[in-house]
Design an enzyme around this catalytic site. Sequence first.
Site, PDB file in Angstrom:
ATOM      1  N   ASN A  63       0.792  -1.239   0.000  1.00 29.87           N
ATOM      2  CA  ASN A  63       0.000   0.000   0.000  1.00 29.87           C
ATOM      3  C   ASN A  63       0.821   1.283   0.000  1.00 29.87           C
ATOM      4  OD1 ASN A  63      -2.402  -1.333  -0.115  1.00 29.87           O
ATOM      5  ND2 ASN A  63      -2.844  -1.202   2.079  1.00 29.87           N
ATOM      6  N   GLU A 127      -3.170  -0.545  -7.743  1.00 30.19           N
ATOM      7  CA  GLU A 127      -4.530  -0.725  -7.220  1.00 30.19           C
ATOM      8  C   GLU A 127      -5.164   0.664  -7.103  1.00 30.19           C
ATOM      9  OE1 GLU A 127      -5.460  -3.394  -3.659  1.00 30.19           O
ATOM     10  OE2 GLU A 127      -5.680  -1.406  -2.776  1.00 30.19           O
ATOM     11  N   TRP A 220      -9.870  -7.497  12.469  1.00 26.42           N
ATOM     12  CA  TRP A 220      -9.122  -7.181  11.239  1.00 26.42           C
ATOM     13  C   TRP A 220      -7.618  -7.194  11.498  1.00 26.42           C
ATOM     14  CZ3 TRP A 220      -6.203  -2.528  10.462  1.00 26.42           C
ATOM     15  CH2 TRP A 220      -5.461  -2.578   9.258  1.00 26.42           C
ATOM     16  N   ARG A 251     -14.890  -2.434   7.024  1.00 30.06           N
ATOM     17  CA  ARG A 251     -14.467  -3.769   6.604  1.00 30.06           C
ATOM     18  C   ARG A 251     -15.685  -4.596   6.211  1.00 30.06           C
ATOM     19  NH1 ARG A 251     -10.481  -1.988   5.523  1.00 30.06           N
ATOM     20  NH2 ARG A 251      -8.399  -2.245   6.351  1.00 30.06           N
ATOM     21  N   ASP A 350      -7.797 -11.835  -3.442  1.00 26.63           N
ATOM     22  CA  ASP A 350      -7.619 -10.691  -2.546  1.00 26.63           C
ATOM     23  C   ASP A 350      -7.783 -11.136  -1.091  1.00 26.63           C
ATOM     24  OD1 ASP A 350      -7.410  -7.956  -1.754  1.00 26.63           O
ATOM     25  OD2 ASP A 350      -9.591  -7.848  -1.609  1.00 26.63           O
ATOM     26  N   HIS A 387      -1.230   2.338   9.594  1.00 29.86           N
ATOM     27  CA  HIS A 387      -2.340   2.474   8.627  1.00 29.86           C
ATOM     28  C   HIS A 387      -2.763   3.939   8.665  1.00 29.86           C
ATOM     29  CE1 HIS A 387      -6.122   1.462   6.513  1.00 29.86           C
ATOM     30  NE2 HIS A 387      -5.598   0.272   6.234  1.00 29.86           N
ATOM     31  N   SER A 434       2.834  -2.123   5.001  1.00 30.82           N
ATOM     32  CA  SER A 434       3.895  -3.129   5.134  1.00 30.82           C
ATOM     33  C   SER A 434       5.236  -2.597   4.637  1.00 30.82           C
ATOM     34  CB  SER A 434       3.515  -4.390   4.359  1.00 30.82           C
ATOM     35  OG  SER A 434       3.337  -4.102   2.981  1.00 30.82           O
TER      36      SER A 434
HETATM   37  O1  SFD Z   1      -5.121  -3.304   2.982  1.00 32.92           O
HETATM   38  C1  SFD Z   1       6.605  -9.474  19.836  1.00 32.92           C
HETATM   39  N1  SFD Z   1      -1.545  -4.228   6.253  1.00 32.92           N
HETATM   40  C2  SFD Z   1      -1.323  -3.945   4.901  1.00 32.92           C
HETATM   41  N2  SFD Z   1      -0.199  -3.398   4.406  1.00 32.92           N
HETATM   42  C3  SFD Z   1       0.054  -3.367   3.058  1.00 32.92           C
HETATM   43  O2  SFD Z   1       1.106  -2.861   2.622  1.00 32.92           O
HETATM   44  N3  SFD Z   1      -0.863  -3.882   2.175  1.00 32.92           N
HETATM   45  C4  SFD Z   1      -2.064  -4.432   2.578  1.00 32.92           C
HETATM   46  O3  SFD Z   1      -2.806  -4.965   1.761  1.00 32.92           O
HETATM   47  C5  SFD Z   1      -2.379  -4.316   3.979  1.00 32.92           C
HETATM   48  N4  SFD Z   1      -3.639  -4.714   4.516  1.00 32.92           N
HETATM   49  C6  SFD Z   1      -3.574  -5.483   5.693  1.00 32.92           C
HETATM   50  C7  SFD Z   1      -2.550  -5.164   6.634  1.00 32.92           C
HETATM   51  C8  SFD Z   1      -2.545  -5.850   7.869  1.00 32.92           C
HETATM   52  C9  SFD Z   1      -3.515  -6.843   8.121  1.00 32.92           C
HETATM   53  C10 SFD Z   1      -3.494  -7.562   9.448  1.00 32.92           C
HETATM   54  C11 SFD Z   1      -4.481  -7.165   7.137  1.00 32.92           C
HETATM   55  C12 SFD Z   1      -4.501  -6.486   5.931  1.00 32.92           C
HETATM   56  C13 SFD Z   1      -5.481  -8.249   7.395  1.00 32.92           C
HETATM   57  C14 SFD Z   1      -0.743  -3.507   7.249  1.00 32.92           C
HETATM   58  C15 SFD Z   1       0.681  -4.072   7.490  1.00 32.92           C
HETATM   59  O4  SFD Z   1       0.636  -5.451   7.638  1.00 32.92           O
HETATM   60  C16 SFD Z   1       1.270  -3.410   8.741  1.00 32.92           C
HETATM   61  O5  SFD Z   1       1.246  -2.029   8.537  1.00 32.92           O
HETATM   62  C17 SFD Z   1       2.718  -3.842   9.060  1.00 32.92           C
HETATM   63  O6  SFD Z   1       2.817  -5.238   9.125  1.00 32.92           O
HETATM   64  C18 SFD Z   1       3.191  -3.233  10.387  1.00 32.92           C
HETATM   65  O7  SFD Z   1       4.500  -3.671  10.633  1.00 32.92           O
HETATM   66  P1  SFD Z   1       5.097  -3.832  12.150  1.00 32.92           P
HETATM   67  O8  SFD Z   1       6.462  -4.428  12.018  1.00 32.92           O
HETATM   68  O9  SFD Z   1       4.909  -2.588  12.883  1.00 32.92           O
HETATM   69  O10 SFD Z   1       4.101  -4.915  12.828  1.00 32.92           O
HETATM   70  P2  SFD Z   1       4.020  -6.513  12.524  1.00 32.92           P
HETATM   71  O11 SFD Z   1       4.362  -6.807  11.112  1.00 32.92           O
HETATM   72  O12 SFD Z   1       2.673  -6.951  12.965  1.00 32.92           O
HETATM   73  O13 SFD Z   1       5.147  -7.161  13.475  1.00 32.92           O
HETATM   74  C19 SFD Z   1       5.074  -7.161  14.881  1.00 32.92           C
HETATM   75  C20 SFD Z   1       5.974  -8.286  15.383  1.00 32.92           C
HETATM   76  O14 SFD Z   1       6.194  -8.156  16.792  1.00 32.92           O
HETATM   77  C21 SFD Z   1       6.084  -9.425  17.408  1.00 32.92           C
HETATM   78  N5  SFD Z   1       5.765  -9.186  18.821  1.00 32.92           N
HETATM   79  N6  SFD Z   1       7.813 -10.066  19.846  1.00 32.92           N
HETATM   80  C22 SFD Z   1       8.434 -10.241  21.036  1.00 32.92           C
HETATM   81  N7  SFD Z   1       7.880  -9.858  22.239  1.00 32.92           N
HETATM   82  C23 SFD Z   1       6.652  -9.251  22.259  1.00 32.92           C
HETATM   83  N8  SFD Z   1       6.134  -8.878  23.445  1.00 32.92           N
HETATM   84  C24 SFD Z   1       5.974  -9.058  21.014  1.00 32.92           C
HETATM   85  N9  SFD Z   1       4.754  -8.518  20.679  1.00 32.92           N
HETATM   86  C25 SFD Z   1       4.659  -8.605  19.331  1.00 32.92           C
HETATM   87  C26 SFD Z   1       4.990 -10.116  16.598  1.00 32.92           C
HETATM   88  O15 SFD Z   1       5.008 -11.536  16.738  1.00 32.92           O
HETATM   89  C27 SFD Z   1       5.357  -9.666  15.176  1.00 32.92           C
HETATM   90  O16 SFD Z   1       6.312 -10.520  14.577  1.00 32.92           O
HETATM   91  S1  SFD Z   1      -4.896  -3.604   4.362  1.00 32.92           S
HETATM   92  O17 SFD Z   1      -6.075  -4.154   4.986  1.00 32.92           O
HETATM   93  O18 SFD Z   1      -4.421  -2.421   5.060  1.00 32.92           O
HETATM   94  P1  AMP Z   2      -7.852  -0.966   3.185  1.00 29.54           P
HETATM   95  O1  AMP Z   2      -8.101  -2.140   2.323  1.00 29.54           O
HETATM   96  O2  AMP Z   2      -9.113  -0.256   3.615  1.00 29.54           O
HETATM   97  O3  AMP Z   2      -6.926  -1.208   4.303  1.00 29.54           O
HETATM   98  O4  AMP Z   2      -7.124   0.120   2.268  1.00 29.54           O
HETATM   99  C1  AMP Z   2      -6.027  -0.187   1.451  1.00 29.54           C
HETATM  100  C2  AMP Z   2      -5.557   1.106   0.853  1.00 29.54           C
HETATM  101  O5  AMP Z   2      -6.608   1.713   0.096  1.00 29.54           O
HETATM  102  C3  AMP Z   2      -5.171   2.149   1.877  1.00 29.54           C
HETATM  103  O6  AMP Z   2      -4.088   2.870   1.341  1.00 29.54           O
HETATM  104  C4  AMP Z   2      -6.412   3.004   2.027  1.00 29.54           C
HETATM  105  O7  AMP Z   2      -6.115   4.309   2.463  1.00 29.54           O
HETATM  106  C5  AMP Z   2      -6.962   3.001   0.614  1.00 29.54           C
HETATM  107  N1  AMP Z   2      -8.427   3.115   0.550  1.00 29.54           N
HETATM  108  C6  AMP Z   2      -9.341   2.230   1.003  1.00 29.54           C
HETATM  109  N2  AMP Z   2     -10.602   2.639   0.748  1.00 29.54           N
HETATM  110  C7  AMP Z   2     -10.498   3.829   0.108  1.00 29.54           C
HETATM  111  C8  AMP Z   2     -11.435   4.762  -0.421  1.00 29.54           C
HETATM  112  N3  AMP Z   2     -12.739   4.560  -0.346  1.00 29.54           N
HETATM  113  N4  AMP Z   2     -10.928   5.879  -0.986  1.00 29.54           N
HETATM  114  C9  AMP Z   2      -9.595   6.109  -1.066  1.00 29.54           C
HETATM  115  N5  AMP Z   2      -8.676   5.262  -0.595  1.00 29.54           N
HETATM  116  C10 AMP Z   2      -9.099   4.132  -0.015  1.00 29.54           C
END
Ligand code: SFD
Ligand code: AMP
Length: 624
Positions: A63, A127, A220, A251, A350, A387, A434
């Site tokens: 993203n 996307e 989520w 969602r 997806d 996010h 990510s």
């Molecule tokens: O669209 C300990 N995210 C998405 N990012 C994208 O780039 N594209 C997407 O399509 C994304 N979508 C999405 C996303 C997340 C999820 C859950 C879904 C869908 C269903 C967001 C990214 O994944 C997110 O921004 C990054 O992963 C954040 O990275 P970081 O490193 O801040 O968090 P992490 O990857 O979750 O890692 C955390 C680690 O810490 C460990 N941990 N280890 C030791 N001791 C402790 N006490 C600990 N507590 C935690 C964990 O095990 C983990 O390894 S969309 O929906 O947005």
């Molecule tokens: P999401 O699947 O909602 O986590 O969003 C994935 C990416 O699309 C993120 O960068 C969001 O900010 C963007 N996004 C989701 N929905 C919209 C929307 N309705 N308009 C513009 N950006 C969006």
Amino acid sequence: MSFEPAVEHVECDVLIVGGGMAGCGAAWEAANWARDRGLRVCLVDKAAIDRSGAVAMGLSAINMYMGMQWGENTPEDFVRYVRQDLMGLSREDLVYDLARHVDSSVHMFEEWGLPFFKNEDGRYKREGRWQVMIHGESYKPIVAEAARNAIGEENVYERVFVAHPLLDADDPTRIARVVGFSVRDYKVIVFKAKAVISCGGGATGVYRPRAQGEGLGRIWYAPWNTGSSYALEIRSGAKMTQMEHRLVVARFKDGYGPVGMWFLLFKCQSKNALGEIIEQTRAHELEEWAPYGTAKPVPTPLRNHLMLNDIKDGRGPHYMMTDEALQRMFVEAQQDPKKIAEIESDAWEDFLDMTMSQAHIWASQNIDPAKTPSELILTEPYLMGSHASATGAWCSGPEDAAPEGYFWGYNRMTTVKGLFAAGDACGASAHKFSSGSYTEGRLAGKAAVQYVIDNTDVRHDEGAVTDTIREIYRPFNVYGEHQHETSRPELNAHYILPKMALHRIQKIMDEYGGGPGNYYMTNGPTLNRGLELMQMFREDAQNLAARDLHDLLRCWEVWDRIDSAEACLRHMLFREETRWPGYYYRGDFPKLDEENWKVFVNSRRDPKSGEWELEKVPFATKIS
Ligand code: SFD
Ligand code: AMP
């Protein structure tokens, strides 16, 4: 007699806590700078990093990608986009720093074998403006493998939960060790490190989830991100920022499938039960949130706000019109069966790539997305910095881009010397996702190595280690002492099991901290009462009990959530305005107040006294 675990000591130069996206980025980059200098980089994770964290299941898009080599976007463009989506408040130096480096991380992912959707000219398939499509089921194992190879298998400690930081014996503003416990053996590990990078992800389960009972845990964001980053930072005495800026997103209902691909790539519309498109019928409601409500794109919280108003007016449920979108795409594909199969496959992939529960919902409820729309819902709030929200530590920016006062020696270092933060753990710079989290890990990793080279004289306090180990194992001993005083282990006047404790935090936060049960509404008196109850809960939590190692993990997750939740309540109380309607509302200050509150709210909890101090920090930027 109390139970004492075995103790192992590990000494390293840079310790990365959490091997998710940020942690793997930190490991890869730190190793590159440490190798020739003979420095040791270790990584510790509570799980197995091949499938840990938010990307455990995979993802279907990256993203954050500029596409600078194609002239698609500049870092400045991205800063302006984040400014609008975040309604004015970001550390723009941090956002800019990620934007200028993120493409190189994405290119490495491709080199390592991550498959991308490509256009005919070889560009990544977009996307939306900032997002690119991937076949990302194996995203995390690919990234984790590179991290392992970079620092060496012997330096990766898995299934060890990091529970406590310890500060330098002579300088309490400097980190010296962290203490974790194995979730497989009765063993505590004391990591001595000159620099520590907090990468433990965000905090879920702080608010009561919509799914209860049999569905508990189906949320989520990653259920295993339990606030450990924030707890590590708060307990070290680091300044925190934007802890009030919790994320709520639309969602797919019950499976929590993300909406980005449907909205952006498939140009899908959402409609209410009356068939209305609320972005049109309620457009006038955005005007009172000017200048952000009247500019484009509509910020994420304001999109929520319109949906919430519509729900309150009794015009739900709201639907993602997948049927209309897919049928339109089939017509555009001239009903070619091969192309239809491809479109349908992308739609299912997806979810199968990142939230397979949503595909299960479609299958189990007989939903064919080409024929039936799917319900949408707003999630419970999550604390996360990656996010469209920005909770986390207040960190130094890069020297060249940081305005005055935003740079103190090392990029991404918190206000505690030697403690760095990246990903969800680093505050005030949202929209990393990510790829940005990984990139931020790299930036923190490089700076941490520099810090180690410059600072070699950390000293330690053995007494504190012994006390900490005893504290970590306390829930076992509470259980051991009282386990026979009941006929049912779940009910005992002398202790509380972690699951009950979790329900208590969620009840307080939902009812007093602006949870979905109150349509995300709160006010000063409600927040103050929430804080009183949280304080009483802190006292009860001294009697948390663990029957086994799994319970012990859950107990410490509860403690981490308590610290995160309390920070969130205090920040919401301090900010006397409603900056992000749709995330939460202050009933006593229901408006945006640009004049007085276009500032960051920062806090610090004194590690010794437990007292919190909050302050306003002026917003500044070098980017127009
Ligand atoms: O669209 C300990 N995210 C998405 N990012 C994208 O780039 N594209 C997407 O399509 C994304 N979508 C999405 C996303 C997340 C999820 C859950 C879904 C869908 C269903 C967001 C990214 O994944 C997110 O921004 C990054 O992963 C954040 O990275 P970081 O490193 O801040 O968090 P992490 O990857 O979750 O890692 C955390 C680690 O810490 C460990 N941990 N280890 C030791 N001791 C402790 N006490 C600990 N507590 C935690 C964990 O095990 C983990 O390894 S969309 O929906 O947005
Ligand atoms: P999401 O699947 O909602 O986590 O969003 C994935 C990416 O699309 C993120 O960068 C969001 O900010 C963007 N996004 C989701 N929905 C919209 C929307 N309705 N308009 C513009 N950006 C969006």
